[in-house]
Scaffold this motif. Structure first.
Motif, PDB file in Angstrom:
ATOM      1  N   GLY A 194       0.802  -1.223   0.000  1.00  0.00           N
ATOM      2  CA  GLY A 194       0.000   0.000   0.000  1.00  0.00           C
ATOM      3  C   GLY A 194       0.830   1.266   0.000  1.00  0.00           C
ATOM      4  N   LEU A 195       2.070   1.172  -0.476  1.00  0.00           N
ATOM      5  CA  LEU A 195       2.968   2.336  -0.449  1.00  0.00           C
ATOM      6  C   LEU A 195       2.531   3.372  -1.478  1.00  0.00           C
ATOM      7  CD1 LEU A 195       5.664   2.960   1.057  1.00  0.00           C
ATOM      8  CD2 LEU A 195       6.826   2.243  -1.022  1.00  0.00           C
ATOM      9  N   THR A 196       2.373   4.618  -1.037  1.00  0.00           N
ATOM     10  CA  THR A 196       2.029   5.672  -1.992  1.00  0.00           C
ATOM     11  C   THR A 196       3.309   6.212  -2.622  1.00  0.00           C
ATOM     12  OG1 THR A 196       2.205   7.398  -0.351  1.00  0.00           O
ATOM     13  CG2 THR A 196       0.046   6.363  -0.586  1.00  0.00           C
ATOM     14  N   GLU A 197       3.122   6.966  -3.695  1.00  0.00           N
ATOM     15  CA  GLU A 197       4.297   7.506  -4.383  1.00  0.00           C
ATOM     16  C   GLU A 197       5.088   8.431  -3.451  1.00  0.00           C
ATOM     17  OE1 GLU A 197       5.298   9.935  -8.437  1.00  0.00           O
ATOM     18  OE2 GLU A 197       3.360   8.944  -8.259  1.00  0.00           O
ATOM     19  N   ALA A 198       4.331   9.203  -2.626  1.00  0.00           N
ATOM     20  CA  ALA A 198       4.991  10.152  -1.730  1.00  0.00           C
ATOM     21  C   ALA A 198       5.850   9.446  -0.686  1.00  0.00           C
ATOM     22  CB  ALA A 198       3.947  11.015  -1.029  1.00  0.00           C
ATOM     23  N   GLU A 199       5.489   8.193  -0.383  1.00  0.00           N
ATOM     24  CA  GLU A 199       6.226   7.472   0.662  1.00  0.00           C
ATOM     25  C   GLU A 199       7.458   6.745   0.114  1.00  0.00           C
ATOM     26  OE1 GLU A 199       3.218   6.029   4.117  1.00  0.00           O
ATOM     27  OE2 GLU A 199       2.822   5.214   2.134  1.00  0.00           O
ATOM     28  N   GLN A 200       7.597   6.726  -1.217  1.00  0.00           N
ATOM     29  CA  GLN A 200       8.721   5.991  -1.818  1.00  0.00           C
ATOM     30  C   GLN A 200      10.067   6.463  -1.291  1.00  0.00           C
ATOM     31  OE1 GLN A 200       8.853   3.582  -4.314  1.00  0.00           O
ATOM     32  NE2 GLN A 200       6.651   3.366  -4.599  1.00  0.00           N
ATOM     33  N   GLY A 201      10.134   7.766  -1.018  1.00  0.00           N
ATOM     34  CA  GLY A 201      11.419   8.321  -0.593  1.00  0.00           C
ATOM     35  C   GLY A 201      11.585   8.355   0.908  1.00  0.00           C
ATOM     36  N   ASN A 202      10.714   7.679   1.651  1.00  0.00           N
ATOM     37  CA  ASN A 202      10.817   7.759   3.110  1.00  0.00           C
ATOM     38  C   ASN A 202      12.166   7.244   3.602  1.00  0.00           C
ATOM     39  OD1 ASN A 202      10.421   6.912   6.021  1.00  0.00           O
ATOM     40  ND2 ASN A 202       8.502   7.946   5.591  1.00  0.00           N
ATOM     41  N   ILE A 203      12.669   7.951   4.576  1.00  0.00           N
ATOM     42  CA  ILE A 203      14.031   7.662   5.065  1.00  0.00           C
ATOM     43  C   ILE A 203      14.147   6.260   5.660  1.00  0.00           C
ATOM     44  CG2 ILE A 203      13.735   8.589   7.411  1.00  0.00           C
ATOM     45  CD1 ILE A 203      16.454  10.035   6.934  1.00  0.00           C
ATOM     46  N   ARG A 204      13.003   5.663   6.068  1.00  0.00           N
ATOM     47  CA  ARG A 204      13.086   4.341   6.701  1.00  0.00           C
ATOM     48  C   ARG A 204      13.609   3.266   5.732  1.00  0.00           C
ATOM     49  NH1 ARG A 204       7.406   4.810   6.001  1.00  0.00           N
ATOM     50  NH2 ARG A 204       6.521   3.218   4.630  1.00  0.00           N
ATOM     51  N   PHE A 205      13.472   3.505   4.428  1.00  0.00           N
ATOM     52  CA  PHE A 205      13.932   2.492   3.477  1.00  0.00           C
ATOM     53  C   PHE A 205      15.464   2.413   3.387  1.00  0.00           C
ATOM     54  CE2 PHE A 205       9.548   3.303   2.007  1.00  0.00           C
ATOM     55  CZ  PHE A 205       9.052   2.033   2.258  1.00  0.00           C
ATOM     56  N   ASN A 206      16.136   3.288   4.159  1.00  0.00           N
ATOM     57  CA  ASN A 206      17.595   3.142   4.281  1.00  0.00           C
ATOM     58  C   ASN A 206      17.971   1.980   5.180  1.00  0.00           C
ATOM     59  OD1 ASN A 206      19.157   5.369   2.925  1.00  0.00           O
ATOM     60  ND2 ASN A 206      17.637   6.602   4.001  1.00  0.00           N
ATOM     61  N   PHE A 207      17.002   1.445   5.903  1.00  0.00           N
ATOM     62  CA  PHE A 207      17.339   0.446   6.924  1.00  0.00           C
ATOM     63  C   PHE A 207      16.760  -0.926   6.587  1.00  0.00           C
ATOM     64  CE2 PHE A 207      17.301   4.653   8.784  1.00  0.00           C
ATOM     65  CZ  PHE A 207      18.562   4.701   9.343  1.00  0.00           C
ATOM     66  N   GLN A 208      17.626  -1.903   6.511  1.00  0.00           N
ATOM     67  CA  GLN A 208      17.236  -3.320   6.394  1.00  0.00           C
ATOM     68  C   GLN A 208      18.083  -4.075   7.407  1.00  0.00           C
ATOM     69  OE1 GLN A 208      19.294  -2.712   3.155  1.00  0.00           O
ATOM     70  NE2 GLN A 208      17.952  -0.941   2.958  1.00  0.00           N
ATOM     71  N   PRO A 209      17.721  -4.008   8.697  1.00  0.00           N
ATOM     72  CA  PRO A 209      18.571  -4.602   9.730  1.00  0.00           C
ATOM     73  C   PRO A 209      18.893  -6.064   9.418  1.00  0.00           C
ATOM     74  CG  PRO A 209      16.770  -3.372  10.711  1.00  0.00           C
ATOM     75  CD  PRO A 209      16.494  -3.426   9.254  1.00  0.00           C
ATOM     76  N   THR A 210      20.167  -6.397   9.474  1.00  0.00           N
ATOM     77  CA  THR A 210      20.623  -7.728   9.038  1.00  0.00           C
ATOM     78  C   THR A 210      21.675  -8.272  10.003  1.00  0.00           C
ATOM     79  OG1 THR A 210      20.242  -7.109   6.731  1.00  0.00           O
ATOM     80  CG2 THR A 210      21.717  -8.969   7.112  1.00  0.00           C
ATOM     81  N   LEU A 211      21.535  -9.551  10.315  1.00  0.00           N
ATOM     82  CA  LEU A 211      22.541 -10.251  11.122  1.00  0.00           C
ATOM     83  C   LEU A 211      23.122 -11.386  10.278  1.00  0.00           C
ATOM     84  CD1 LEU A 211      23.912 -10.956  13.909  1.00  0.00           C
ATOM     85  CD2 LEU A 211      21.968 -12.468  14.305  1.00  0.00           C
ATOM     86  N   ALA A 212      24.442 -11.423  10.201  1.00  0.00           N
ATOM     87  CA  ALA A 212      25.105 -12.537   9.499  1.00  0.00           C
ATOM     88  C   ALA A 212      26.265 -13.008  10.371  1.00  0.00           C
ATOM     89  CB  ALA A 212      25.617 -12.059   8.137  1.00  0.00           C
ATOM     90  N   MET A 213      26.459 -14.322  10.428  1.00  0.00           N
ATOM     91  CA  MET A 213      27.521 -14.843  11.303  1.00  0.00           C
ATOM     92  C   MET A 213      28.397 -15.855  10.552  1.00  0.00           C
ATOM     93  SD  MET A 213      25.596 -14.992  14.994  1.00  0.00           S
ATOM     94  CE  MET A 213      24.027 -15.629  14.485  1.00  0.00           C
ATOM     95  N   PRO A 214      29.257 -15.339   9.669  1.00  0.00           N
ATOM     96  CA  PRO A 214      30.157 -16.245   8.950  1.00  0.00           C
ATOM     97  C   PRO A 214      31.346 -16.636   9.826  1.00  0.00           C
ATOM     98  CG  PRO A 214      30.520 -13.984   8.255  1.00  0.00           C
ATOM     99  CD  PRO A 214      29.428 -13.932   9.282  1.00  0.00           C
ATOM    100  N   GLY A 215      31.637 -17.908   9.907  1.00  0.00           N
ATOM    101  CA  GLY A 215      32.804 -18.368  10.662  1.00  0.00           C
ATOM    102  C   GLY A 215      32.779 -17.878  12.098  1.00  0.00           C
ATOM    103  N   GLU A 216      33.897 -17.278  12.502  1.00  0.00           N
ATOM    104  CA  GLU A 216      33.984 -16.815  13.891  1.00  0.00           C
ATOM    105  C   GLU A 216      33.454 -15.387  14.059  1.00  0.00           C
ATOM    106  OE1 GLU A 216      38.072 -16.591  15.084  1.00  0.00           O
ATOM    107  OE2 GLU A 216      38.699 -15.802  13.145  1.00  0.00           O
ATOM    108  N   PHE A 217      32.890 -14.816  12.976  1.00  0.00           N
ATOM    109  CA  PHE A 217      32.471 -13.409  13.039  1.00  0.00           C
ATOM    110  C   PHE A 217      30.960 -13.258  13.200  1.00  0.00           C
ATOM    111  CE2 PHE A 217      36.448 -13.382  10.702  1.00  0.00           C
ATOM    112  CZ  PHE A 217      37.159 -12.433  11.419  1.00  0.00           C
ATOM    113  N   ALA A 218      30.585 -12.134  13.779  1.00  0.00           N
ATOM    114  CA  ALA A 218      29.181 -11.742  13.815  1.00  0.00           C
ATOM    115  C   ALA A 218      29.094 -10.353  13.208  1.00  0.00           C
ATOM    116  CB  ALA A 218      28.670 -11.723  15.253  1.00  0.00           C
TER     117      ALA A 218
END
Lengths: 590, 445
Positions: free
Chosen positions: A458-482
Motif C-alpha cells: 500500500g505504499l504511496t508515491e509520496a512514501e517511496q522516498g521515506n528515510i526508513r527504506f535506508n534500513f534493512q537490519p541484518t545479522l550474518a555470522m560467517p565463521g567466527e564473526f558476527a
C-alpha cells in the motif's frame, strides 16, 4: 598592569606577513636548526608552534600544481571577482614592484630560516622569524612603516609609528601597543612592549630558562623525530588553566566516550606535555601526536587489555569509513562501577534492554565476554534494488563486526536476541500504526543470514522516498564473526570479504589500539548521491539562495576530491598515548 | 475621517465611526507611517519599493494589492518553492525553518500572514502529530485555505490527519468517543469555551467516531462510527462529522469567536476587545467570511486611529520576518527557528490549542532582553546569521549611498516615529538599524 588594545593585531600581522624573519644578534650560537629562536622564548610559554622546515611546507603550497587545484575550485571565479580579493591582489602587486621580487620568492626568503610562535599565560604572545635575506627583511619593514604612516595620514590621524633605541636595538611600534624589533635576519614581534622586553631578556639570560633548555620540549622533539612543524603544549602549566581538568573529567565521564578514546583524558591529566609533529612527503601530509608521561599518574589506565592487535582493513567495495578498535569489553564492563560510579540513565537503559534481549544472561560475564577485543565498525555505500523504494536522502549502511570467542555457543544466543530486537521494533511501530519489518532468512556465502525490510504494501508515491527504506537490519555470522548491519547489501559484502579471503585474522597494530580510515572517493560519491538534499539543508542552515547553496556543496565536493584517503590512529594502552593522522592527496606521485 | 477624540478608548469609541471606511484628508493624510502600518499588519513588513508604492497608491488600492494581487503572484512562486521544500522534512524544526523561509521570500505576505493566523488559531503541536511530514502537509493545507471562509477552514480541520493524530485519533471509537478531539473542535477552534457544554462535547465526540489515521492517511471504519441520534445545538439526528460542522455553522458564538481573534490579530491585542466593537464584525462575517472581515478592518477608521496604531505586540516571528523582509535579506532559518522557540514561539509547537497567548505576554524582562539580543545578533556582520542582513546593501539596492541619511531612510522603512536623535548618533547603516530596532517602538506592530 593594563595593556590597552592588545587585540589590535593588524600592524603586527603586517609585520609578520611581510617581514617574517627576525634577527637579533644573539650571543648564543647553536648547531641545531631553530635553536636560536627557542633560545629567545622563556620556558614559561604554554603553547609553541615552531616551523622547522619552512621550505618543506612552502614548496607544496607555492607549487604550480597547488595553484592549479585552487583555481579549479568552483569558488575561485567568484573569489576573483570579490573586491577584497582584488584589493589584496593589487596590494601584492604593489609589494612586488616595490621590492623588485615576486611574492613567492619573497615569502620563501622571509620565512626560510624558520619561525616560532609562542603564547604564555596572561595573553602574552610573540612571533619570531629568521629570514634568508636580511636586506629584503629590512626593505619590507621600511615599506610597512611607510604604509602605516600613509594609512594614518589618510585617516587624518597623527603618525602612529614610533621607534626608540635601547642596547643598540631599535624597538618599533605601529600602534603604541604591539612592539617589534628587526635586526639582521630576525624579526621579533610581541603583542606588547613588556612581552618584547621579556623575550629580549630571555635571549641574554641562561639557556635553562628558555625553551631551548626545557627538558619537556627536548623530549618532545626527540619523540617526534624530524617534523616540518611542531606544536608543543606545556601541560604542566596548562593543567592549571581554568576548565582544563574539568573538561577532561567531562569527556572521561561518559562510558561510551571513555571506551572510544581509550582512556586518553586520564593520561592527559598526568602528562607533562603534548606535542604534534607535521610531516610532508610527496602527495602525503601526516601528523604524529605524542604525550610525555608525568611522573605521578593521577589515574590508573582503563582496563582495556593489551590493545596491540586489530582486525585488518575490510576494504569493502564502496567502503566509506572503517573504525577498527581493540577493546576488551569484558574487562572494561567489569570495572564500570569503579569507573562510572554515577551511572547514567543511558547505561541503565542499555542494561535493561540487554536483559530482555539476552533473556536475563549475565551481561558482564556471558555477553560482554563473548567477543574478542578486535572490533570493527564499517560505513559503506549501500545498494538499492531497482524495484525497491529509493529513500531520500540515501544514507550509507553501517555494520558492527565482532569476532566471537566461542562462535558455536554464542551464535544461537545472538540470533535470538537479534530477532527479539526486531520484534520489539515491530511492536512499537505497530502501536503507532507504522509499517513494520518483514523478516527473511536468505542464504549468502554458504550461510543463512537474518535480514529484514520495511513492508511496501500500500505504499504511496509520496512514501517511496521515506528515510526508513535506508534500513534493512541484518545479522550474518560467517565463521567466527558476527556482523550486525543496518543494510543487507553491506552485510552481504562483508560476508564476502570475511569468507572470501584469507586475511581475516587479527594483525599486529604496532601499539595502535584505534584506527579510523576514511576514503575520499566514496565520500565524494555519497555527497554526489545526496546533492539535492544537501543543497536544501544548506539553504535553511546557511540562509543561502539555491545557487549559493549549490556552489557551497560543489566546493565541499571539490575539497573532498583533494583527499584520497585519511587515516587516524590512537595508540597507548600500557604505553604513553600517541596519535597519528595521515592524508593521502589525490594525484599524489603523478 | 472625523477627528478622533484624544481620550477615546476601545470601550468608548463609536462602532459606526470605527468601522466606517478611512478616507484620508488634509487633517488625516495618508503618510508613509500609515502605509508601513498597513503593510506590517497585513504582511510582516515592507520593502522600500513596496512602501513607496503604497504611499503613492493610498490605503484601498494597497490593501487590494496585498489581498488579491499577492495571491496571483504565488501562482509561479509556490509551486517552485513546494518543489524545493522536502515533502518529508526530518523534524518539526525543519518544517518551521522552511515556513520561515517562505514567509521571508513570498510575494504574498498576506497569504502567509493568514496561514500563520489559522495555524495560531487552530493550533496543534508537531510533537503530538509525530510525523513532521503530516505537519508540513497541514501548513500547506492552511496556506490553501488562507483566504477561505471560516466554515471551510473548520470543515477541513476534521479531514486533516495531522489534527486527528495530534488529538488522540486512536480513541475515536464507538465504545469510547474521543472527547479531546470534540472539545478542541468546539471550544478551541469554533466557538470558545463559554459557549459549549459537556453534553455538547460528548455528542460531538459521538458524531465524529469512526475516523482514524492509519499510516498518515485518514480512514473511516464504519463499524466504529456511532450512527445513533444526537442533539448538538440546533441540529438533531444521526449526525456525523459533517453534521458537527453544520451545527456550528449558524451558532452566533462562531462568528463572535472569529471576530474577536481577527480583531486581536489585526487591530489591537493590548486590551480585550469589547463586544460593542466586535459584534458588527461578527455580523459581517456571516456575509462573507474571514477575508471580507479583514478587508473591512484594514479599510476602517479604527485601523488607522491611535487605538490601533502600535497597539499590538509583535510576536517573535513577526519581529524577525518583518525585519528580514524590510532589509531584503534571506536568513539561515534553521537556527532562526530554534532562536524563535527560545523566545517563546516554537512555530511547530504552539503551547495550547489556541496558539500563543500573544499581546502583553510576549514581553517580559527576560524575553525583552532575549528579543534585543536576537535582533543584535541578526545584524552582526558575521556569527550565527552570517551577516545576511546588510542595511548598507539595502540602501544601495534602492539607489542610496550608505552615507545618504541612513537614519531617515530606515526610520521610514521600519515605520518608526521620527524623533530627534533616534539612532543615538550612529552613522553607518548597520549601526543605525541596530539602534532603531533596539527602540521600544520596534517591538510594536
Amino acid at each position: 598592569m593594563n595593556r590597552p588594545h592588545r587585540h589590535r593585531w593588524q600592524p603586527l600581522l603586517l609585520a609578520g606577513l611581510f617581514a617574517a624573519p627576525l634577527g637579533i644578534q644573539l650571543a648564543c650560537r647553536a648547531s641545531e636548526p631553530g635553536e636560536q629562536l627557542r633560545r629567545s622564548v622563556p620556558a614559561a610559554a604554554v603553547v609553541c608552534l615552531e616551523i622547522l622546515q619552512p621550505q618543506a611546507l612552502l614548496d607544496p603550497l607555492l607549487s604550480e600544481d597547488f595553484a592549479a587545484r585552487v583555481e579549479a575550485l568552483p569558488l575561485w571565479p567568484e573569489l576573483v571577482e570579490n573586491p577584497k580579493f582584488q584589493e589584496l591582489r593589487a596590494g601584492i602587486g604593489m609589494f612586488q614592484v616595490s621590492l623588485a621580487t615576486d611574492w613567492r620568492t619573497a615569502l620563501r626568503e622571509l620565512t626560510g630560516g624558520g619561525a616560532l610562535f609562542a603564547a604564555a599565560p596572561g595573553d602574552r604572545t610573540v612571533l619570531l622569524t629568521d629570514s634568508l635575506n636580511p636586506d629584503l627583511l629590512k626593505r619590507v619593514h621600511e615599506l610597512a612603516v611607510n604604509i602605516a604612516r600613509g594609512e594614518a595620514e589618510k585617516r587624518g590621524e597623527p603618525d602612529v609609528v614610533r621607534s626608540d633605541e635601547q642596547d643598540g636595538l631599535a624597538r618599533w611600534t605601529f600602534n603604541g601597543v604591539e612592539s617589534h624589533v628587526v635586526s639582521g635576519s630576525r624579526l621579533v614581534a610581541a603583542n606588547d612592549s613588556e612581552v618584547l622586553e621579556h623575550v629580549l631578556a630571555a635571549a641574554r639570560g641562561p639557556k635553562s630558562e628558555t625553551l631551548a633548555g626545557d627538558a619537556g620540549y627536548a623530549a618532545a622533539r626527540t619523540a617526534l623525530g624530524d617534523p616540518a612543524a611542531m606544536l608543543f603544549l606545556n601541560l604542566r602549566v596548562l593543567r592549571h588553566a581554568p576548565g582544563f581538568l574539568e573538561g577532561l573529567e567531562e569527556s572521561g565521564g561518559n562510558p561510551l566516550a571513555a571506551l572510544l578514546i581509550g582512556g586518553l583524558p586520564d593520561s592527559l591529566k598526568s602528562a607533562d606535555w603534548l606535542a604534534a609533529g607535521l610531516y610532508v612527503a610527496k602527495g602525503r601530509l601526516s601528523a604524529q601526536v605524542k604525550v610525555g608521561p608525568g611522573e605521578n599518574p593521577v589515574a590508573p589506565p582503563l582496563p582495556l587489555g593489551d590493545m596491540d592487535t586489530l582486525l585488518p582493513d575490510p576494504r569493502l567495495p564502496g567502503e566509506i569509513a572503517a573504525l577498527r578498535l581493540n577493546r576488551d569489553l569484558h574487562s572494561f564492563y567489569s570495572a564500570k562501577d569503579d569507573l562510572f560510579p554515577a551511572r547514567t540513565s543511558g547505561l541503565i537503559f542499555f542494561e535493561n534492554m540487554m536483559g530482555i534481549f539476552f533473556s536475563g544472561r549475565n551481561l558482564t560475564d556471558e555477553i560482554m565476554a563473548a567477543p574478542q577485543p578486535e572490533v570493527s565498525f564499517v560505513v559503506a555505500r549501500q545498494d538499492f534494488a531497482d524495484d525497491a523504494p529509493a529513500p531520500e536522502p540515501q544514507l550509507p549502511g553501517f555494520a558492527l563486526v565482532l569476532r566471537l570467542r566461542d562462535p558455536e555457543a554464542f551464535r544461537p544466543v545472538l540470533e535470538e536476541a537479534w530477532q527479539k530486537a526486531l520484534g520489539l521494533i515491530n511492536f512499537t511501530r505497530g502501536q503507532k500504526a507504522e509499517p513494520g519489518l518483514i523478516l527473511d532468512r536468505p542464504r549468502h556465502g554458504g550461510i543463512a543470514i537474518t535480514t529484514s525490510h520495511f513492508s511496501t504494501v500500500g505504499l504511496t508515491e509520496a512514501e517511496q522516498g521515506n528515510i526508513r527504506f535506508n534500513f534493512q537490519p541484518t545479522l550474518a555470522m560467517p565463521g567466527e564473526f558476527a556482523i550486525l548491519s543496518s543494510s543487507e547489501s553491506v552485510a552481504r559484502r562483508l560476508v564476502d570479504s570475511l569468507t572470501g579471503h584469507g586475511g581475516t585474522k587479527p594483525i599486529s597494530a604496532a601499539g595502535s589500539h584505534t584506527r579510523l580510515t576514511l576514503h575520499g572517493g566514496a565520500i565524494r560519491d555519497l555527497l554526489r548521491l545526496n546533492f539535492d538534499a544537501m543543497v536544501r539543508n544548506n539553504m535553511i542552515e546557511e540562509g543561502h539562495t539555491r545557487e549559493e547553496a549549490e556552489m557551497a556543496i560543489n566546493l565541499l565536493l571539490a575539497v573532498a576530491g583533494q583527499v584520497n584517503r585519511a587515516e587516524f590512529g590512537l595508540g597507548g594502552g600500557k604505553q604513553p598515548p600517541s596519535a597519528s593522522l595521515t592524508l593521502d592527496f589525490a594525484g599524489a606521485g603523478e | 475621517m472625523p477627528a478622533p477624540d484624544a481620550n477615546l478608548t476601545l470601550a468608548t469609541v463609536d462602532p459606526e465611526w470605527a468601522w466606517a471606511p478611512f478616507e484620508p484628508d488634509a487633517d488625516h493624510p495618508w503618510t508613509p507611517a500609515l502605509a508601513a502600518h498597513l503593510l506590517r499588519r497585513a504582511g510582516f513588513g515592507a520593502t522600500w519599493t513596496e512602501l513607496q508604492q503604497a504611499v503613492a497608491d493610498g490605503p484601498e488600492e494597497t490593501a487590494g494589492r496585498l489581498m488579491v494581487d499577492g495571491y496571483h503572484a504565488t501562482e509561479s512562486f509556490n509551486p517552485q518553492f513546494d518543489e524545493l521544500e522536502p515533502a518529508s522534512p526530518g523534524s518539526g524544526t525543519a518544517v518551521s525553518a522552511w515556513w520561515l523561509r517562505r514567509m521571508i521570500e513570498t510575494p504574498d505576505p498576506f497569504g502567509e500572514r493568514m496561514t500563520l493566523f489559522w495555524h495560531a488559531s487552530l493550533a496543534i503541536r508537531a510533537d503530538r502529530v509525530g510525523d513532521p511530514g503530516l505537519l508540513a502537509g497541514r501548513v500547506r493545507s492552511l496556506r490553501g485555505l488562507a483566504r477561505s471562509t471560516f466554515v471551510d477552514v473548520l470543515e477541513e480541520q476534521l479531514k486533516d490527519p495531522a489534527v486527528l493524530q495530534a488529538l488522540g485519533e486512536g480513541e475515536n471509537r464507538r465504545a469510547r468517543p474521543n472527547t479531546e478531539l470534540a472539545r478542541a473542535f468546539l471550544e478551541d477552534f469554533a466557538l470558545g469555551p463559554e459557549s459549549v457544554t459537556q453534553d455538547e462535547v460528548r455528542e460531538a465526540a459521538r458524531a465524529m467516531t469512526g475516523w482514524f489515521v492509519v499510516r498518515g492517511r485518514l480512514r473511516f471504519i464504519e463499524r466504529e462510527h456511532d450512527d445513533g441520534d444526537k442533539q448538538l445545538f440546533d441540529e438533531a439526528g444521526p449526525l456525523d462529522r459533517v453534521g458537527v460542522v453544520r451545527s456550528v455553522l449558524f451558532h452566533p458564538a462562531m462568528t463572535r469567536w472569529l471576530a474577536r481573534r481577527l480583531f486581536q490579530a489585526f487591530v489591537s491585542d493590548v486590551d480585550e476587545p469589547p463586544a460593542l466593537l466586535t459584534d458588527p464584525l461578527a455580523n459581517a462575517c456571516l456575509q462573507g467570511g474571514a477575508t471580507l472581515l479583514v478587508w473591512r478592518i484594514l479599510q476602517s477608521n479604527l485601523f488607522y486611529s491611535p487605538l490601533a496604531l502600535q497597539q499590538r505586540m509583535k510576536s517573535p516571528v513577526e519581529l524577525v520576518v518583518g525585519l528580514a523582509r524590510s532589509l531584503e535579506g534571506i536568513l539561515p532559518t534553521e537556527p532562526l527557528a530554534q532562536d524563535l522557540a527560545n523566545l517563546g514561539q516554537d512555530l511547530a509547537n504552539p503551547p495550547t490549542l489556541r496558539g500563543w497567548p500573544g499581546g502583553r505576554a510576549w514581553i517580559t524582562d527576560a524575553t525583552m532582553a532575549a528579543r534585543l539580543n536576537l535582533l543584535h545578533e541578526l545584524l552582526q556582520p558575521d556569527g550565527r546569521y552570517k551577516g545576511r542582513l546588510d542595511p548598507a546593501r539595502t540602501m544601495e539596492r534602492h539607489g542610496r549611498s550608505p552615507s545618504d541619511d541612513p537614519v531617515g531612510f530606515f526610520t521610514e522603512l521600519l515605520g518608526l516615529p521620527a524623533e530627534p536623535d533616534l539612532a543615538g548618533g550612529a552613522t553607518s547603516p548597520r549601526e543605525v538599524v541596530a539602534r532603531l530596532v533596539a527602540r521600544p517602538e520596534f517591538q510594536l506592530a
